[in-house]
Scaffold this motif. Structure first.
Motif, mmCIF file in Angstrom:
data_model
loop_
_atom_site.group_PDB
_atom_site.id
_atom_site.type_symbol
_atom_site.label_atom_id
_atom_site.label_comp_id
_atom_site.label_asym_id
_atom_site.label_seq_id
_atom_site.Cartn_x
_atom_site.Cartn_y
_atom_site.Cartn_z
ATOM 1 N N PRO A 1 -12.777 4.474 1.171
ATOM 2 C CA PRO A 1 -11.360 4.343 0.815
ATOM 3 C C PRO A 1 -11.073 4.784 -0.621
ATOM 4 O O PRO A 1 -11.908 4.589 -1.516
ATOM 5 C CB PRO A 1 -11.087 2.842 0.989
ATOM 6 N N ASP B 1 -13.213 -2.436 2.995
ATOM 7 C CA ASP B 1 -13.279 -2.506 1.546
ATOM 8 C C ASP B 1 -14.221 -1.466 0.946
ATOM 9 O O ASP B 1 -13.946 -0.908 -0.120
ATOM 10 C CB ASP B 1 -13.719 -3.900 1.093
ATOM 11 N N THR C 1 -10.799 3.481 7.905
ATOM 12 C CA THR C 1 -11.436 3.394 6.587
ATOM 13 C C THR C 1 -10.579 2.594 5.613
ATOM 14 O O THR C 1 -11.098 1.812 4.811
ATOM 15 C CB THR C 1 -11.691 4.806 6.021
ATOM 16 N N ILE C 2 -9.252 2.779 5.680
ATOM 17 C CA ILE C 2 -8.393 2.106 4.686
ATOM 18 C C ILE C 2 -8.273 0.603 4.931
ATOM 19 O O ILE C 2 -7.727 -0.110 4.078
ATOM 20 C CB ILE C 2 -6.992 2.747 4.623
ATOM 21 N N ARG D 1 0.831 -1.206 0.000
ATOM 22 C CA ARG D 1 0.000 0.000 0.000
ATOM 23 C C ARG D 1 0.865 1.256 0.000
ATOM 24 O O ARG D 1 0.612 2.216 -0.740
ATOM 25 C CB ARG D 1 -0.916 -0.008 1.235
ATOM 26 N N ASN E 1 -6.090 -2.130 -6.214
ATOM 27 C CA ASN E 1 -6.885 -2.314 -4.996
ATOM 28 C C ASN E 1 -6.118 -2.010 -3.710
ATOM 29 O O ASN E 1 -6.339 -2.642 -2.676
ATOM 30 C CB ASN E 1 -7.460 -3.740 -4.923
ATOM 31 N N HIS E 2 -5.224 -1.043 -3.755
ATOM 32 C CA HIS E 2 -4.566 -0.557 -2.548
ATOM 33 C C HIS E 2 -5.273 0.710 -2.071
ATOM 34 O O HIS E 2 -5.571 1.595 -2.874
ATOM 35 C CB HIS E 2 -3.090 -0.265 -2.818
ATOM 36 N N HIS E 3 -5.530 0.793 -0.780
ATOM 37 C CA HIS E 3 -6.242 1.926 -0.213
ATOM 38 C C HIS E 3 -5.233 2.962 0.274
ATOM 39 O O HIS E 3 -4.681 2.839 1.364
ATOM 40 C CB HIS E 3 -7.133 1.469 0.946
ATOM 41 N N LYS F 1 -9.253 3.852 -3.634
ATOM 42 C CA LYS F 1 -8.674 2.609 -4.135
ATOM 43 C C LYS F 1 -7.928 2.834 -5.441
ATOM 44 O O LYS F 1 -8.471 3.418 -6.380
ATOM 45 C CB LYS F 1 -9.776 1.566 -4.372
ATOM 46 N N ALA G 1 -8.498 8.200 2.046
ATOM 47 C CA ALA G 1 -9.959 8.166 2.136
ATOM 48 C C ALA G 1 -10.568 9.516 1.794
ATOM 49 O O ALA G 1 -9.970 10.564 2.038
ATOM 50 C CB ALA G 1 -10.386 7.752 3.547
#
Length: 401
Positions: free
Chosen positions: A117, A84, A80-81, A13, A123-125, A119, A128
């Motif tokens: 999040p 999903d 949040t991160i 991430r 698909n890395h957060h 994204k 937010a």
């Protein structure tokens, strides 16, 4: 005290976030419209676009609240991160994790939070989009869907900015190549023209009309190409001067950004932070690639392990060499220090999470990220430290054009 959450893919991430190479001081206007739109959609007083790195939550833009950063462990968005889809707190005052935070007990005395999040395509957060209010709220499914669209647009815009920066870098590389080519062809062309002139002068003595005419054509063609080379160099010089006026990254610019970003962190803990540059090289252009990520993590780490009343000193220097210049970054602190085993783990990229001098949460990824970024830039890092004697982190990065 609740243990701060940590995404399972935290290192990946952080690498995903660092790939954007974001200057947290320059993004406010880029996302101001989206932040305002989010607040209007949700019907809340406040909205923020937050990015979360190893130590800090950076509010790169917002509506209704002037805030630039806070420690990661104090933020709501850290939760949040790890989700999903979303993270919602109906009343922050009734949640054990947040009821004692400064933004709940003091102004703006927040109660409601809803975060989505940000994204990336893998698909890395990385952060937010959140909306907040002083009163309890309830968001309809329609509003939530609109907020998701806005969150996707934020990431899309970050990607666009990344592409633009890459294009700027490639354009600078092309201009540099253009300049080198122009310099390279000047020498041979000058020799050809000189030879043609010499033959022409000898031909005049022998009255060889055809040779004279041929040499005159060579002379004329050579001068045309030489004029073209001069034109290329002249245009490059003008463009370089214009770029220097508006966009050049120098030690002075670097110093200003570090002071703006990290003096608030140091002040909040009662630590003195100073940033100095080498006067002899502070106006020379340098590459800003990943510099804020590398230096920022080192400075945040130094602040974390320096007790109140201590000092963190950052020294920036550009060593000018014949082949290329070398950027030197030194981060010195009067903190707790590191033993030989700890130094070895950091240099191997295996640093473990530890608690700061003011019980700050440790995530254990900041220095590992620094080591990775330095390696990708073909740089080096040395650490000089002993327990209870402070630390010096020295980074050297070649500035190869």
């Amino acid at each position: 005290m609740p243990i701060p959450p940590l995404p399972e893919n935290e290192m990946d991430r952080l690498l995903s976030l660092s790939a954007f190479d974001i200057d947290f001081t320059e993004q406010k206007d880029c996302f101001k419209d989206l932040a305002k739109l989010a607040a209007k959609v949700a019907g809340t007083e406040i909205s923020l676009v937050n990015l979360i790195d190893s130590f800090t939550q950076w509010s790169i833009s917002g509506h209704g609240l002037e805030i630039e950063q806070m420690p990661r462990e104090d933020s709501v968005c850290q939760y949040t991160i790890i989700n999903d889809e979303f993270f919602e707190v109906e009343d922050l005052r009734n949640d054990e994790r947040f009821k004692d935070k400064f933004y709940v007990t003091e102004e703006p005395k927040l109660r409601y939070y809803y975060g989505i999040p940000l994204k990336t395509k893998d698909n890395h957060h990385i952060g937010a989009l959140c909306v907040l209010d002083k009163n309890v709220r309830e968001l309809s499914p329609e509003k939530v869907e609109l907020l998701k669209i806005i969150a996707n647009e934020i990431v899309s815009r970050l990607n666009d900015l990344k592409v633009i920066d890459n294009l700027k870098t490639k354009l600078l590389e092309v201009r540099e190549t253009q300049k080198k080519v122009a310099h390279d062809i000047r020498g041979p062309l000058s020799g050809i023209i000189g030879l043609a002139q010499l033959i022409a002068e000898q031909g005049e003595g022998n009255q060889i009309d055809e040779v004279l005419e041929f040499m005159q054509l060579i002379n004329k063609s050579g001068r045309s190409i030489l004029d073209l080379a001069d034109e290329i160099l002249s245009a490059d010089k003008k463009e370089h001067t214009a770029a220097a006026t508006n966009n050049e990254f120098t030690l002075l610019v670097f110093k200003d950004k570090l002071e703006r970003l990290f003096i608030p962190q140091a002040r909040n803990k009662g630590v003195r932070l100073t940033v100095s540059t080498s006067a002899a090289s502070e106006q020379i252009p340098l590459s800003k690639n990943k510099l804020l990520q590398i230096s920022g993590n080192l400075i945040s780490n130094a602040i974390k392990f320096t007790p109140p009343g201590g000092h963190v000193a950052v020294e920036l220097n550009l060593e000018v060499g014949e082949a290329y210049n070398t950027l030197q970054i030194k981060v010195k602190d009067t903190g707790t220090g590191i033993d030989e085993k700890g130094i070895s783990e950091i240099l191997k990229g295996d640093a473990k999470s530890t608690e700061g001098t003011a019980k700050e949460a440790g995530f254990g990824f900041g220095l590992a990220l620094v080591k990775h970024l330095i390696d990708t830039l073909n740089g080096s890092m040395n650490i000089y430290s002993k327990p209870n004697e402070g630390s010096i982190f020295e980074v050297r990065l070649p500035q190869i054009q």
